[in-house]
Design a protein around this motif. Structure first.
Motif, PDB file in Angstrom:
ATOM      1  N   GLU A 221      -1.976   8.705  -3.783  1.00  0.00           N
ATOM      2  CA  GLU A 221      -3.433   8.861  -3.529  1.00  0.00           C
ATOM      3  C   GLU A 221      -3.126  10.286  -2.807  1.00  0.00           C
ATOM      4  O   GLU A 221      -4.127  11.479  -3.008  1.00  0.00           O
ATOM      5  CB  GLU A 221      -4.514   8.169  -2.703  1.00  0.00           C
ATOM      6  CG  GLU A 221      -5.618   8.380  -2.585  1.00  0.00           C
ATOM      7  CD  GLU A 221      -6.383   8.664  -3.686  1.00  0.00           C
ATOM      8  OE1 GLU A 221      -7.245   9.490  -3.799  1.00  0.00           O
ATOM      9  OE2 GLU A 221      -6.167   7.935  -5.016  1.00  0.00           O
TER      10      GLU A 221
ATOM     11  N   HIS B  42      -0.801   1.312   5.387  1.00  0.00           N
ATOM     12  CA  HIS B  42      -0.580   2.894   4.995  1.00  0.00           C
ATOM     13  C   HIS B  42      -1.768   3.470   4.015  1.00  0.00           C
ATOM     14  O   HIS B  42      -1.897   4.712   4.450  1.00  0.00           O
ATOM     15  CB  HIS B  42       0.469   2.841   3.976  1.00  0.00           C
ATOM     16  CG  HIS B  42       1.860   2.389   4.499  1.00  0.00           C
ATOM     17  ND1 HIS B  42       2.232   1.263   4.834  1.00  0.00           N
ATOM     18  CD2 HIS B  42       2.720   3.374   4.847  1.00  0.00           C
ATOM     19  CE1 HIS B  42       3.440   1.590   5.308  1.00  0.00           C
ATOM     20  NE2 HIS B  42       3.740   2.562   5.492  1.00  0.00           N
ATOM     21  N   SER B  43      -2.774   2.839   3.907  1.00  0.00           N
ATOM     22  CA  SER B  43      -3.907   3.398   3.368  1.00  0.00           C
ATOM     23  C   SER B  43      -4.849   3.840   4.441  1.00  0.00           C
ATOM     24  O   SER B  43      -5.559   4.827   4.047  1.00  0.00           O
ATOM     25  CB  SER B  43      -4.898   2.227   2.327  1.00  0.00           C
ATOM     26  OG  SER B  43      -5.080   1.280   3.302  1.00  0.00           O
ATOM     27  N   GLU B  44      -4.592   3.497   5.444  1.00  0.00           N
ATOM     28  CA  GLU B  44      -5.595   4.181   6.725  1.00  0.00           C
ATOM     29  C   GLU B  44      -5.245   5.727   6.947  1.00  0.00           C
ATOM     30  O   GLU B  44      -5.710   6.410   7.293  1.00  0.00           O
ATOM     31  CB  GLU B  44      -5.226   3.402   7.897  1.00  0.00           C
ATOM     32  CG  GLU B  44      -5.937   2.123   7.918  1.00  0.00           C
ATOM     33  CD  GLU B  44      -5.696   1.387   9.225  1.00  0.00           C
ATOM     34  OE1 GLU B  44      -5.604   1.863  10.436  1.00  0.00           O
ATOM     35  OE2 GLU B  44      -5.256   0.057   9.166  1.00  0.00           O
TER      36      GLU B  44
ATOM     37  N   ASP C  46       0.780  -1.332  -0.143  1.00  0.00           N
ATOM     38  CA  ASP C  46       0.085  -0.021  -0.113  1.00  0.00           C
ATOM     39  C   ASP C  46       0.836   1.403  -0.077  1.00  0.00           C
ATOM     40  O   ASP C  46       0.277   2.373  -0.090  1.00  0.00           O
ATOM     41  CB  ASP C  46      -0.973   0.175   1.145  1.00  0.00           C
ATOM     42  CG  ASP C  46      -2.259  -0.987   1.099  1.00  0.00           C
ATOM     43  OD1 ASP C  46      -2.463  -1.550   0.055  1.00  0.00           O
ATOM     44  OD2 ASP C  46      -2.767  -1.036   2.299  1.00  0.00           O
TER      45      ASP C  46
ATOM     46  N   LEU D   5      -5.108   7.683   4.751  1.00  0.00           N
ATOM     47  CA  LEU D   5      -6.061   8.691   3.704  1.00  0.00           C
ATOM     48  C   LEU D   5      -7.258   8.958   4.609  1.00  0.00           C
ATOM     49  O   LEU D   5      -8.025   9.653   4.172  1.00  0.00           O
ATOM     50  CB  LEU D   5      -6.271   7.800   2.604  1.00  0.00           C
ATOM     51  CG  LEU D   5      -5.338   7.543   1.704  1.00  0.00           C
ATOM     52  CD1 LEU D   5      -5.496   6.357   0.721  1.00  0.00           C
ATOM     53  CD2 LEU D   5      -4.662   8.714   0.984  1.00  0.00           C
TER      54      LEU D   5
ATOM     55  N   GLU E  49       0.545   3.187  -3.498  1.00  0.00           N
ATOM     56  CA  GLU E  49      -0.873   3.601  -3.729  1.00  0.00           C
ATOM     57  C   GLU E  49      -1.187   4.735  -2.754  1.00  0.00           C
ATOM     58  O   GLU E  49      -1.993   5.663  -3.264  1.00  0.00           O
ATOM     59  CB  GLU E  49      -1.447   2.593  -3.614  1.00  0.00           C
ATOM     60  CG  GLU E  49      -1.531   1.395  -4.611  1.00  0.00           C
ATOM     61  CD  GLU E  49      -0.608   0.344  -4.186  1.00  0.00           C
ATOM     62  OE1 GLU E  49      -0.039  -0.494  -5.234  1.00  0.00           O
ATOM     63  OE2 GLU E  49       0.226   0.596  -3.061  1.00  0.00           O
ATOM     64  N   THR E  50      -0.908   4.704  -1.550  1.00  0.00           N
ATOM     65  CA  THR E  50      -1.107   5.625  -0.515  1.00  0.00           C
ATOM     66  C   THR E  50      -0.387   6.893  -1.007  1.00  0.00           C
ATOM     67  O   THR E  50      -0.961   8.017  -0.948  1.00  0.00           O
ATOM     68  CB  THR E  50      -0.637   5.255   0.863  1.00  0.00           C
ATOM     69  OG1 THR E  50      -1.431   4.028   1.126  1.00  0.00           O
ATOM     70  CG2 THR E  50      -1.021   6.253   1.894  1.00  0.00           C
TER      71      THR E  50
END
Length: 161
Positions: free
Chosen positions: A55, A153-155, A48, A157, A51-52
């Motif tokens: 984003e 890591h996406s958390e 992630d 966002l 991608e994070t």
């Protein structure tokens, strides 16, 4: 207050290795997320991360890196992994004082005409021990302990507002 800057630690936060300063040439690319140095030490980017970072950039977030590593090693590893392009300001020092590095990042942004308040800044590190001095010297920066406060890591966002 809305987060405008996210500052990452590198070792054990973006990737699984604890000290990229010890990496020796030649460095071999295993795949886009994994490398190996001359002595067989491996580093793998956590899931992630790319991608994070992408984003966050799409959302207009300024990205910084504050890492306790030799600057030449940091630059080299980030370039080999194709992560260098995501960061607006990189501060890599051979000492552990993250509050000094974060202050350098915020000062560089100010010099570019970008004024950021502490509460508009998020700092992500795998060691909570750095947070005390960040708060003491820099103010109400939102500090997030990787692997404790968030599990991936996406958390990040979901923590921007």
């Amino acid at each position: 207050m809305k987060i405008k800057v996210v500052i990452f630690d590198a070792d054990k936060t973006l990737w699984d290795h604890y000290n990229i300063s010890e990496f020796e040439d030649p460095i071999k690319i295993i795949n886009k997320n994994e490398i190996e140095d001359a002595k067989g030490r491996k580093l793998k980017v956590f899931p992630d991360v790319r991608e994070t970072l992408e984003e966050l950039k799409k959302k207009g977030i300024i990205l910084g890196l504050a890492t306790w590593n030799y600057p030449d090693k940091t630059q080299k590893i980030l370039q080999i992994l194709d992560l260098y392009k995501y960061f607006d300001v990189i501060v890599s020092r051979d000492f552990p004082y993250k509050f000094i590095m974060i202050n350098e990042i915020l000062s560089e942004l100010r010099n570019k005409g970008i004024k950021i308040k502490p509460e508009e800044t998020m700092f992500i590190d795998d060691r909570r021990s750095h947070f005390g001095n960040v708060w003491l010297y820099l103010g109400n920066i939102k500090c997030v302990e990787m692997w404790k406060d968030i599990k991936c890591h996406s958390e990040i966002l979901h923590m921007l507002d």
